[in-house]
Scaffold this motif. Structure first.
Motif, PDB file in Angstrom:
ATOM      1  N   SER A   1      53.476  36.208  39.968  1.00  0.00           N
ATOM      2  CA  SER A   1      53.253  37.144  41.234  1.00  0.00           C
ATOM      3  C   SER A   1      54.801  37.534  41.569  1.00  0.00           C
ATOM      4  CB  SER A   1      52.570  36.522  42.251  1.00  0.00           C
ATOM      5  OG  SER A   1      51.378  35.853  41.971  1.00  0.00           O
TER       6      SER A   1
ATOM      7  N   ASP B   1      48.402  39.758  45.088  1.00  0.00           N
ATOM      8  CA  ASP B   1      47.167  38.801  45.316  1.00  0.00           C
ATOM      9  C   ASP B   1      46.520  39.201  46.387  1.00  0.00           C
ATOM     10  OD1 ASP B   1      48.286  37.415  43.361  1.00  0.00           O
ATOM     11  OD2 ASP B   1      49.384  36.124  44.242  1.00  0.00           O
TER      12      ASP B   1
ATOM     13  N   GLY C   1      48.287  30.398  46.684  1.00  0.00           N
ATOM     14  CA  GLY C   1      49.162  30.783  45.831  1.00  0.00           C
ATOM     15  C   GLY C   1      48.903  30.893  44.458  1.00  0.00           C
TER      16      GLY C   1
ATOM     17  N   THR D   1      46.049  33.353  41.776  1.00  0.00           N
ATOM     18  CA  THR D   1      45.580  34.737  41.419  1.00  0.00           C
ATOM     19  C   THR D   1      44.242  34.584  40.887  1.00  0.00           C
ATOM     20  OG1 THR D   1      47.777  35.574  41.150  1.00  0.00           O
ATOM     21  CG2 THR D   1      46.084  36.877  40.343  1.00  0.00           C
TER      22      THR D   1
HETATM   23 MG    MG Z   1      50.407  34.163  41.484  1.00  0.00          MG
END
Ligand code: MG
Ligand code: GDP
Length: 596
Positions: A20, A44, A53, A55
Motif C-alpha cells: 500500500s 485502502d 493494515g 487490503t
Molecule cells: Mg496494504
C-alpha cells in the motif's frame, strides 16, 4: 488510449511488505494524488482495512507516466492479499499483464510471497522482482536479491531496490513497468468482452463494477449482459478511476475502468463474470466463472434476543457488498434465534463479525467455527453437514472433510517444531525445500478443520513469530470423525456439539465438561454434565446441589419484603436459559464458547 500505450499491472506481496505504501508513492509521483491530499494507504478505503493494515477489496487506478516523449497509461490493480480471498486475487491478476513482486528487504520471501507468485505465474504474468524498504538499517538487499533471483530465475543484479517510504527507486520501477510489461492485446472489432475483477456496493450509486476490457468496447447508455446469468442492464455510466471516478465516452481494448448500472446487489455483478453487449453479444465467456464457496461456518446469535431483527437486517445489508457471504436462520436451544453463516475463511469471518458489531451496534456471540462435512450413510445417501449438531446418528459409511495444501516458511531452526505441530494436526508432508541456508519451505496437506482451530496462532507462537503460512483448499478426504455431544442432565446442548477426530474426542469431552462445571452455578439439585459420542458417555462432571432458600433469611411475617425478594429472583431468571430443568445464565454459554 491505444493498447500499445497501456500497461496493466498489480503489486503482489506478503502482508506488511509495503504494497500500500508503494502504491501511495506511485500515485504521488505520477501526479494522480497531490502531495497535500495524500493520506497513507490511499487505496485502502474500508475502515477495517485501514485499521488492520490489510487490503480486502481491490481497486484499480489509472496513472499517466511518460517515458521519453511517449505518454503511457498505467493501470495499477490492487489485489486483496489474504488467503481467504484467493479467488478474487486470481481474478485481479487475470486483468493484468505484469506483476511487481514486492519483498521486504529486511524480511525476505514469506509464504504469501510464494502463493501470490505462483498465482501470477499461472496467469502468465511478466514478473518484476523488487526489494522494498531498502531505507531500513536492517535491510539485507544482497542476501534477499539472491533469494529472489533464485526463485524467479533472474540475475540478483536485476532485482530492483526501492523504498516506498522515501520514494527511492520508484521512478525507475515505473519506467521498468513500461519497458517490460507487455501491452494488452485484444480485437477491437470483435464483440465486447470485459472481465469483472471487482464489484463494490456504494450507498449513493449502487454497485460499482470494475472491469478489464479484453475485446471490443463498452459505451455509455448501451445495454450489457452478464454472461454467467444472461441478466441485462443499461450502462448508466462508464469511466476510469484516477484516483476518483471520471466518466468517459467508453473504454476499449486493454483498458481498465468501472461501470454503473444501478443494480443494488453485488451478486448481480459477480467477480469473474464476463460482460458483453446486447447488440453484439459474444458467444464465449473469458475464462471460467466460479461462485465463491463458503468454507467455514459459524452460528451468529445476538446476545440480546430482541436484536434478532437488527441482525437479520444487518446481514442483508452486508450481503449487498459481499457476494461470498451466505446465511440462513437457525435456532439453538442454548442461544435462541440466530443465523448459520458461511464464510470464505477465518479472516472473512472476523471481518464480518467486526462489521456487524461496529457498523450495526450489535453484541454477538458466535459458535466455534466448523468446516463442511460430507457424510455417506449406509443407505447410500450423502448428507452435507454445516452444523455439527446436525451430524447424523445411525450407521455411517464414510465422512469426508475439506483439506488444504499449506505452504509454511520458517527459519531452519524451527523445522522440527513446525513438523511436530503439523503432525499433531493430522498433516501429511508433501515436500520441503531450503530457500537459503537458514530458511525452509515446508509443504503439507492438512485438514481445513485443523487450520481453523488456532493453527496460525500456534505456528506463530512456536516459532516466535517467524513462520508464515499460506494455504489453498484442494478438495476433501475421508477421515475418522465423530460427533461429541455435551449433555446437561441428559439434555443435549446443541451449541457445544463438535465434530472431531476420533483420537481427540476424549480431550474435547473432558475440556468442555470441566469448563461448563466451572461456569454453571449450582442448582437445587445435582446436575450431571456429560460428553458423549452417540450413546457412549466419554466424560462426566457433576455440579453438586445447593438448597438456596432465599425466604429462610426473612424471619417474621414481613410479606412485602418476601415479595420483593421473590421478584428479584424472578428477574435474575430472565437472563437464564433453561436446558431441560437446568437453569443456565446466558453468560455461562458465552464464556464457554469463547475460545480461551
Ligand atoms: Mg496494504
Ligand atoms: P502492505 O500490507 O503490503 O500493504 O504494507 P503497508 O504498505 O501497509 O506497509 C506495512 C508497514 O511497513 C507500514 O508500517 C509502513 O509504514 C512500512 N513501510 C512500507 N514501506 C516502507 C519502506 O519503504 N520503508 C520503511 N522503512 N517502512 C515501510
Amino acid at each position: 488510449t491505444a493498447p500499445e500505450l497501456i500497461r496493466n499491472f498489480c503489486i503482489i506481496a506478503h502482508i506488511d511488505h509495503g504494497k500500500s505504501t508503494l502504491a501511495d508513492r506511485m500515485l504521488q509521483l505520477t501526479g494522480v494524488v497531490e502531495a497535500r491530499a495524500m493520506r497513507a494507504q490511499y487505496l485502502d478505503r474500508m475502515d477495517i482495512e485501514r485499521e488492520r493494515g490489510i487490503t480486502i477489496k481491490s481497486q484499480a487506478v489509472r496513472m499517466p507516466w511518460q517515458v521519453g516523449d511517449t505518454p503511457y497509461a498505467l493501470n495499477m490493480i490492487d489485489t486483496p492479499g489474504h488467503v481467504d480471498f484467493t479467488y478474487e486475487v486470481s481474478r485481479s491478476l487475470a486483468a493484468c499483464e505484469g506483476a511487481v513482486l514486492l519483498v521486504d528487504a529486511a524480511q525476505g520471501i514469506e509464504a504469501q510471497t510464494l502463493a501470490n507468485l505462483y498465482l501470477a505465474m499461472e496467469n502468465e504474468l511478466e514478473i518484476i522482482p523488487v526489494l522494498n524498504k531498502i531505507d531500513l538499517p536492517a535491510a539485507q538487499p544482497e542476501k534477499y536479491a539472491e533469494e529472489i533471483g533464485k526463485l524467479v530465475g533472474v540475475d540478483p543484479d536485476d532485482v530492483l531496490r526501492v523504498s516506498g517510504k522515501t520514494g527511492m527507486g520508484v521512478e525507475v520501477l515505473l519506467d521498468r513497468i513500461v519497458e517490460t510489461v507487455p501491452a494488452p492485446v485484444g480485437q477491437a472489432d470483435k464483440s465486447a468482452r470485459a472481465m469483472i475483477f471487482d464489484s463494490v456496493y456504494d450507498i449513493y450509486r449502487g454497485v460499482v463494477t470494475y472491469v478489464r476490457v479484453v475485446d471490443g468496447n463498452l459505451n455509455p447508455r448501451e445495454r450489457i449482459a452478464m454472461m454467467s446469468t444472461g441478466a441485462t442492464h443499461e450502462l448508466l455510466e462508464i469511466g476510469v478511476i484516477s484516483p476518483e471516478p471520471i466518466p468517459t465516452k467508453g473504454i476499449g481494448v486493454g483498458e481498465v475502468g468501472y461501470l454503473i448500472t444501478g443494480v443494488k446487489d453485488v451478486r448481480q455483478s459477480k467477480v469473474g463474470d464476463t460482460v458483453t453487449t446486447l447488440s453484439k453479444p459474444a458467444t464465449e465467456p473469458l475464462g471460467g466463472y466460479d461462485d465463491p464457496k463458503p468454507m467455514v461456518f459459524s452460528g451468529l446469535y445476538p446476545i440480546d434476543g430482541s436484536d434478532y431483527p437488527v441482525l437479520r437486517e444487518a446481514l442483508d445489508k452486508l450481503k449487498l457488498n459481499d457476494a461470498a457471504l451466505n446465511y440462513e436462520p437457525e435456532t439453538s436451544v442454548a442461544l435462541g434465534f440466530g443465523f448459520r453463516v458461511g464464510f470464505l475463511g477465518l479472516l472473512h469471518l472476523e471481518i464480518v463479525r467486526e462489521r456487524l458489531e461496529r457498523e450495526f451496534n450489535l453484541d454477538l456471540i458466535s459458535t466455534a467455527p466448523n468446516v463442511i462435512y460430507e457424510v455417506d450413510l449406509e443407505d447410500r445417501t450423502t448428507v452435507t453437514v454445516t452444523n455439527p449438531s446436525e451430524f447424523p446418528g445411525g450407521k455411517i459409511r464414510e465422512v469426508r472433510e475439506p483439506v488444504v495444501r499449506a505452504t509454511i516458511l520458517a527459519p531452519s531452526e524451527f523445522v522440527g517444531t513446525v513438523m511436530g505441530l503439523c503432525t499433531d494436526r493430522r498433516g501429511t508432508l508433501l515436500g520441503m525445500d531450503y530457500l537459503s541456508e537458514d530458511r525452509v519451505e515446508l509443504r503439507y496437506t492438512l485438514p481445513l478443520a485443523e487450520i481453523v482451530f488456532d493453527f496460525f496462532d500456534q505456528l506463530k507462537s512456536r516459532t516466535r513469530g517467524y513462520a508464515s503460512l499460506d494455504y489453498e483448499t484442494t478438495g476433501d478426504q475421508a477421515a475418522d470423525l465423530v460427533k461429541v455431544d455435551i449433555l446437561l442432565q441428559g439434555d443435549k446442548v446443541d451449541a457445544f456439539s463438535a465434530i472431531v477426530h476420533k483420537d481427540k474426542a476424549y480431550d474435547y469431552g473432558v475440556q468442555m465438561t470441566a469448563k461448563l462445571k466451572e461456569l454453571i452455578p449450582r442448582q437445587q439439585f445435582e446436575v450431571p454434565i456429560q460428553a458423549a459420542v452417540g450413546a457412549r458417555v466419554i466424560a462426566r462432571e457433576t455440579i453438586r446441589a445447593i438448597r438456596k432458600d432465599v425466604l429462610a433469611k426473612c424471619y417474621g411475617g414481613d410479606i412485602s419484603r418476601k415479595r420483593k425478594l421473590l421478584e428479584k429472583q424472578k428477574e435474575g431468571k430472565k437472563r437464564m436459559k433453561t436446558i431441560g430443568s437446568v437453569e443456565v445464565p446466558k453468560d455461562a454459554f458465552i464464556a464457554a464458547l469463547s475460545s480461551d
